[in-house]
Design a protein around this motif. Structure first.
Motif, mmCIF file in Angstrom:
data_model
loop_
_atom_site.group_PDB
_atom_site.id
_atom_site.type_symbol
_atom_site.label_atom_id
_atom_site.label_comp_id
_atom_site.label_asym_id
_atom_site.label_seq_id
_atom_site.Cartn_x
_atom_site.Cartn_y
_atom_site.Cartn_z
ATOM 1 N N LYS A 26 0.835 -1.197 0.000
ATOM 2 C CA LYS A 26 0.000 0.000 0.000
ATOM 3 C C LYS A 26 0.875 1.255 0.000
ATOM 4 C CE LYS A 26 -3.644 2.372 2.612
ATOM 5 N NZ LYS A 26 -4.446 2.643 1.425
ATOM 6 N N GLY A 27 0.468 2.250 -0.805
ATOM 7 C CA GLY A 27 1.191 3.513 -0.835
ATOM 8 C C GLY A 27 2.513 3.451 -1.569
ATOM 9 N N LYS A 74 -12.749 0.363 -5.551
ATOM 10 C CA LYS A 74 -11.517 0.967 -5.047
ATOM 11 C C LYS A 74 -10.446 1.085 -6.126
ATOM 12 C CE LYS A 74 -12.122 -1.350 -0.542
ATOM 13 N NZ LYS A 74 -11.468 -2.288 0.422
ATOM 14 N N ASN A 103 -16.430 7.400 -4.371
ATOM 15 C CA ASN A 103 -15.519 8.440 -3.879
ATOM 16 C C ASN A 103 -15.182 9.485 -4.927
ATOM 17 O OD1 ASN A 103 -15.267 7.263 -1.302
ATOM 18 N ND2 ASN A 103 -13.665 5.879 -2.022
ATOM 19 N N ASP A 105 -14.727 12.712 -6.789
ATOM 20 C CA ASP A 105 -14.589 14.051 -6.209
ATOM 21 C C ASP A 105 -14.839 15.107 -7.285
ATOM 22 O OD1 ASP A 105 -13.825 16.430 -5.022
ATOM 23 O OD2 ASP A 105 -12.095 15.557 -3.989
ATOM 24 N N ARG A 108 -12.473 18.109 -7.231
ATOM 25 C CA ARG A 108 -11.171 17.829 -7.840
ATOM 26 C C ARG A 108 -11.269 17.803 -9.357
ATOM 27 N NH1 ARG A 108 -6.791 12.862 -6.958
ATOM 28 N NH2 ARG A 108 -4.995 14.229 -7.272
ATOM 29 N N ASN A 145 -10.561 9.067 -6.937
ATOM 30 C CA ASN A 145 -9.878 8.865 -5.650
ATOM 31 C C ASN A 145 -9.714 7.374 -5.343
ATOM 32 O OD1 ASN A 145 -9.448 11.563 -4.995
ATOM 33 N ND2 ASN A 145 -11.455 11.780 -4.043
ATOM 34 N N GLU A 147 -8.128 3.703 -4.380
ATOM 35 C CA GLU A 147 -7.079 3.180 -3.498
ATOM 36 C C GLU A 147 -6.000 2.480 -4.307
ATOM 37 O OE1 GLU A 147 -8.516 0.877 -0.221
ATOM 38 O OE2 GLU A 147 -10.254 2.194 0.097
ATOM 39 N N ASP A 173 -0.601 11.850 -4.982
ATOM 40 C CA ASP A 173 -1.654 10.969 -4.448
ATOM 41 C C ASP A 173 -1.054 9.839 -3.608
ATOM 42 O OD1 ASP A 173 -3.586 12.500 -5.595
ATOM 43 O OD2 ASP A 173 -4.471 10.896 -6.798
ATOM 44 N N GLN A 176 0.088 11.614 -0.275
ATOM 45 C CA GLN A 176 -0.949 12.227 0.555
ATOM 46 C C GLN A 176 -2.100 11.280 0.874
ATOM 47 O OE1 GLN A 176 -2.060 15.839 -1.513
ATOM 48 N NE2 GLN A 176 0.093 16.404 -1.797
ATOM 49 N N ARG A 177 -2.455 10.405 -0.063
ATOM 50 C CA ARG A 177 -3.622 9.549 0.122
ATOM 51 C C ARG A 177 -3.261 8.074 0.320
ATOM 52 N NH1 ARG A 177 -6.855 8.609 -3.480
ATOM 53 N NH2 ARG A 177 -8.700 8.536 -2.146
ATOM 54 N N THR A 179 -2.275 6.100 -2.077
ATOM 55 C CA THR A 179 -2.695 5.360 -3.260
ATOM 56 C C THR A 179 -1.602 4.365 -3.675
ATOM 57 O OG1 THR A 179 -3.918 7.298 -4.024
ATOM 58 C CG2 THR A 179 -3.506 5.584 -5.648
#
Length: 300
Positions: A26-27, A74, A103, A105, A108, A145, A147, A173, A176-177, A179
């Motif tokens: 993740k990330g 996701k 999700n 946005d 955005r 947005n 995942e 992303d 910060q999120r 992703t």
């Protein structure tokens, strides 16, 4: 997290994936590299939930992807060959995505107009240039947005300025999120700048899966010269992947820790010895050289 475990997939007797196993944390930005036909697009379609594996499992956050709408919500994707509804504009597809992704946005979406100012959102996407279509695809995908973001040759057709813009947005992303970005590309130089981890595919399997730092720390390019101009007998347990010569300078590609390799080679009394890190492209070539890949005899 994406976890692919021992996935097998055949098409009319042809084995596209042969027990493929990989993990993307993740990330992170995970780069999939490999020759044409290695199975990159096939495994991406499994991760998107388009294909059902013949055996093995494909999990996102511990859940099977295939026929699982909650998991697919996701995941956003930008394939190599874009497809949108006939005559649909970017704004039309925005309305469609907004209904599909919980999700999505809208704020955005409006803000990203500044990142892609040349794209006319009311123009049918199929009438846009290839680069403009890719920009539209990124605008739509980022606003979901997700995942997990799955990208197949994502910046093909974009000019250098827009490529940098897109990668900046993606890395923002990730930071910060959290992703998770899974990207397949033949542009290894570009992947080298952005990827945390790399998986090298060949014949439907992952040959090598490591962080980019570990990859580069485990293979070294040595440039050597000797007083008599001849390459002496090397230590027998030195794992030499490739040897070449230009003039009096020998270039050795050696697997192992660079500092240890230099210490071992010092006993050969070179008058010149320089250790250079390999690029991802060079690692790709020499790792696949062991698999009898067609470019194994390239001299770098």
């Amino acid at each position: 997290m994406i976890k692919v475990n021992n996935v097998v997939k055949t098409f009319d007797g042809f084995t596209a994936l042969d027990g493929l196993t990989m993990t993307a944390e993740k990330g992170s930005i995970y780069g999939l590299v490999g020759p044409n036909g290695a199975g990159k697009s096939t495994i991406l379609r499994h991760i998107m939930g388009i294909y059902r594996p013949d055996s093995g499992s494909v999990l996102v956050d511990g859940e099977q992807v295939y026929e699982n709408p909650a998991v697919k919500a996701k995941i956003a994707a930008i394939p190599d060959e874009l497809y949108y509804f006939n005559s649909a504009s970017t704004r039309d597809m925005m309305r469609f995505y907004r209904g599909m992704y919980p999700n999505f946005d809208m704020k955005r979406y409006e803000a990203l107009a500044e990142a892609f100012p040349e794209v006319d959102e009311k123009q049918p996407i199929r009438r846009l240039s290839k680069g403009m279509q890719k920009q539209s695809a990124f605008r739509l995908a980022l606003c979901c947005n997700p995942e997990v973001l799955v990208l197949d040759e994502p910046v093909d057709g974009l000019d250098p300025v827009m490529r940098r813009q897109v990668w900046t947005l993606l890395m923002g992303d990730v930071a910060q999120r959290g992703t998770t970005v899974l990207v397949s590309s033949h542009n290894l130089r570009e992947l080298e700048d952005v990827c945390d981890h790399v998986g090298i595919l060949s014949h439907g399997k992952v040959l090598l899966e490591r962080s980019l730092t570990d990859l580069q720390d485990n293979v070294v390019k040595l440039q050597l010269a000797f007083a008599d101009g001849e390459l002496p007998e090397l230590p027998k347990d030195l794992n030499v992947l490739h040897t070449s010569q230009i003039g009096r300078v020998y270039t050795l590609i050696v697997r192992g820790n660079p500092a240890e390799i230099k210490t071992r080679m010092a006993v050969c009394a070179p008058i010149l010895m320089e250790a250079l890190p390999l690029t991802l492209e060079e690692i790709f070539i020499y790792e696949l050289g062991g698999e009898d890949y067609a470019v194994r005899d390239i001299v770098l």
